[in-house]
Design a protein around this motif. Sequence first.
Motif, PDB file in Angstrom:
ATOM      1  N   UNK A 117      -2.562  34.776 -45.164  1.00 54.40           N
ATOM      2  CA  UNK A 117      -1.789  35.044 -46.374  1.00 54.40           C
ATOM      3  C   UNK A 117      -0.505  35.805 -46.036  1.00 54.40           C
ATOM      4  N   UNK A 118      -0.609  36.820 -45.206  1.00 55.60           N
ATOM      5  CA  UNK A 118       0.550  37.640 -44.850  1.00 55.60           C
ATOM      6  C   UNK A 118       1.639  36.795 -44.205  1.00 55.60           C
ATOM      7  N   UNK A 119       1.253  35.927 -43.291  1.00 51.63           N
ATOM      8  CA  UNK A 119       2.227  35.055 -42.628  1.00 51.63           C
ATOM      9  C   UNK A 119       2.878  34.100 -43.614  1.00 51.63           C
ATOM     10  N   UNK A 120       2.093  33.546 -44.512  1.00 52.08           N
ATOM     11  CA  UNK A 120       2.650  32.601 -45.492  1.00 52.08           C
ATOM     12  C   UNK A 120       3.592  33.303 -46.467  1.00 52.08           C
ATOM     13  N   UNK A 155      -0.900  40.769 -55.438  1.00 55.93           N
ATOM     14  CA  UNK A 155      -1.379  41.813 -56.346  1.00 55.93           C
ATOM     15  C   UNK A 155      -2.892  41.798 -56.449  1.00 55.93           C
ATOM     16  N   UNK A 156      -3.493  40.615 -56.415  1.00 57.39           N
ATOM     17  CA  UNK A 156      -4.943  40.511 -56.577  1.00 57.39           C
ATOM     18  C   UNK A 156      -5.700  40.845 -55.298  1.00 57.39           C
ATOM     19  N   UNK A 157      -5.380  40.114 -54.248  1.00 58.60           N
ATOM     20  CA  UNK A 157      -6.175  40.264 -53.025  1.00 58.60           C
ATOM     21  C   UNK A 157      -5.345  39.987 -51.778  1.00 58.60           C
ATOM     22  N   UNK A 158      -4.079  40.303 -51.830  1.00 59.59           N
ATOM     23  CA  UNK A 158      -3.163  39.943 -50.753  1.00 59.59           C
ATOM     24  C   UNK A 158      -3.481  40.569 -49.425  1.00 59.59           C
ATOM     25  N   UNK A 159      -4.480  40.036 -48.768  1.00 64.26           N
ATOM     26  CA  UNK A 159      -4.812  40.543 -47.447  1.00 64.26           C
ATOM     27  C   UNK A 159      -5.111  39.361 -46.543  1.00 64.26           C
ATOM     28  N   UNK A 160      -5.207  39.663 -45.300  1.00 63.61           N
ATOM     29  CA  UNK A 160      -5.515  38.629 -44.334  1.00 63.61           C
ATOM     30  C   UNK A 160      -4.264  38.121 -43.651  1.00 63.61           C
ATOM     31  N   UNK A 161      -4.430  37.774 -42.405  1.00 63.31           N
ATOM     32  CA  UNK A 161      -3.298  37.356 -41.577  1.00 63.31           C
ATOM     33  C   UNK A 161      -2.651  36.081 -42.088  1.00 63.31           C
ATOM     34  N   UNK A 206      12.199  24.612 -56.025  1.00 61.76           N
ATOM     35  CA  UNK A 206      10.921  24.282 -55.382  1.00 61.76           C
ATOM     36  C   UNK A 206      10.225  25.548 -54.895  1.00 61.76           C
ATOM     37  N   UNK A 207      11.006  26.508 -54.402  1.00 59.38           N
ATOM     38  CA  UNK A 207      10.428  27.720 -53.821  1.00 59.38           C
ATOM     39  C   UNK A 207       9.918  28.708 -54.861  1.00 59.38           C
ATOM     40  N   UNK A 208      10.606  28.854 -55.972  1.00 55.13           N
ATOM     41  CA  UNK A 208      10.252  29.884 -56.952  1.00 55.13           C
ATOM     42  C   UNK A 208       8.779  29.854 -57.377  1.00 55.13           C
ATOM     43  N   UNK A 209       8.197  28.678 -57.678  1.00 55.03           N
ATOM     44  CA  UNK A 209       6.772  28.689 -58.041  1.00 55.03           C
ATOM     45  C   UNK A 209       5.868  29.158 -56.897  1.00 55.03           C
ATOM     46  N   UNK A 210       6.235  28.854 -55.668  1.00 53.57           N
ATOM     47  CA  UNK A 210       5.436  29.291 -54.522  1.00 53.57           C
ATOM     48  C   UNK A 210       5.493  30.802 -54.369  1.00 53.57           C
ATOM     49  N   UNK A 211       6.698  31.377 -54.500  1.00 54.55           N
ATOM     50  CA  UNK A 211       6.835  32.831 -54.395  1.00 54.55           C
ATOM     51  C   UNK A 211       6.043  33.502 -55.519  1.00 54.55           C
ATOM     52  N   UNK A 212       6.115  32.953 -56.719  1.00 49.40           N
ATOM     53  CA  UNK A 212       5.344  33.514 -57.839  1.00 49.40           C
ATOM     54  C   UNK A 212       3.847  33.455 -57.545  1.00 49.40           C
ATOM     55  N   UNK A 213       3.385  32.354 -56.980  1.00 51.38           N
ATOM     56  CA  UNK A 213       1.972  32.233 -56.610  1.00 51.38           C
ATOM     57  C   UNK A 213       1.594  33.309 -55.588  1.00 51.38           C
ATOM     58  N   UNK A 214       2.400  33.445 -54.537  1.00 53.35           N
ATOM     59  CA  UNK A 214       2.095  34.434 -53.502  1.00 53.35           C
ATOM     60  C   UNK A 214       2.164  35.855 -54.043  1.00 53.35           C
ATOM     61  N   UNK A 215       3.124  36.144 -54.913  1.00 52.04           N
ATOM     62  CA  UNK A 215       3.201  37.480 -55.519  1.00 52.04           C
ATOM     63  C   UNK A 215       1.944  37.770 -56.335  1.00 52.04           C
ATOM     64  N   UNK A 216       1.477  36.773 -57.078  1.00 54.67           N
ATOM     65  CA  UNK A 216       0.255  36.948 -57.856  1.00 54.67           C
ATOM     66  C   UNK A 216      -0.949  37.211 -56.969  1.00 54.67           C
ATOM     67  N   UNK A 217      -1.059  36.473 -55.893  1.00 54.53           N
ATOM     68  CA  UNK A 217      -2.169  36.684 -54.942  1.00 54.53           C
ATOM     69  C   UNK A 217      -2.040  38.024 -54.252  1.00 54.53           C
TER      70      UNK A 217
END
Length: 162
Positions: free
Chosen positions: A97-100, A89-95, A76-87
């Motif tokens: 997103x960082x917390x999630x 790389x693209x625009x990973x900023x903001x509190x 269940x977690x792997x797709x979420x981590x992949x989503x967050x890793x993708x974000x």
Amino acid sequence: WQKFREDLPQGFRMWAVESALHLGRNQDAEATARALLDSQVAESRHSDRKEEIARAQVLLAQTLAMQGRGPEARTILDPAVAYYRGRQRLDGSGAEFTSRMARALYVQALIEPDEAAGRAKAQAALAEATELLESLSGEVKELRPTRDLTGWISAEVTKRRQ
């Protein structure tokens, strides 16, 4: 108005999962997290809900990890981590997103097996989560969810050192 009305039940479910986790009612948290994830997936047919789905996946995986069901949590977690890793790389900023992202890494550490390679991966995930949380502003660090997550991570780091 329509989006607010649609998101309101999801928000209530999210808080119900958080509350159940804090109370140690992991089976209740799991049932509510499953309902939350199902509702997000159903809503995704009408709008882009990738962020909400990833958040629900992390919550559900955490409830499973707390019950010692690591392999199930990982699927269940792997797709979420992949989503967050993708974000990230693209625009990973903001509190938010960082917390999630930090929470996803914390849950990833919880489900690593207790053997040499798993312990190393868990330590790396916890270190990255800590680094992410340390990058937040002082105000965000004082928010209850951030303090809770920081405490959980610290407890897991301490537990894994023993």
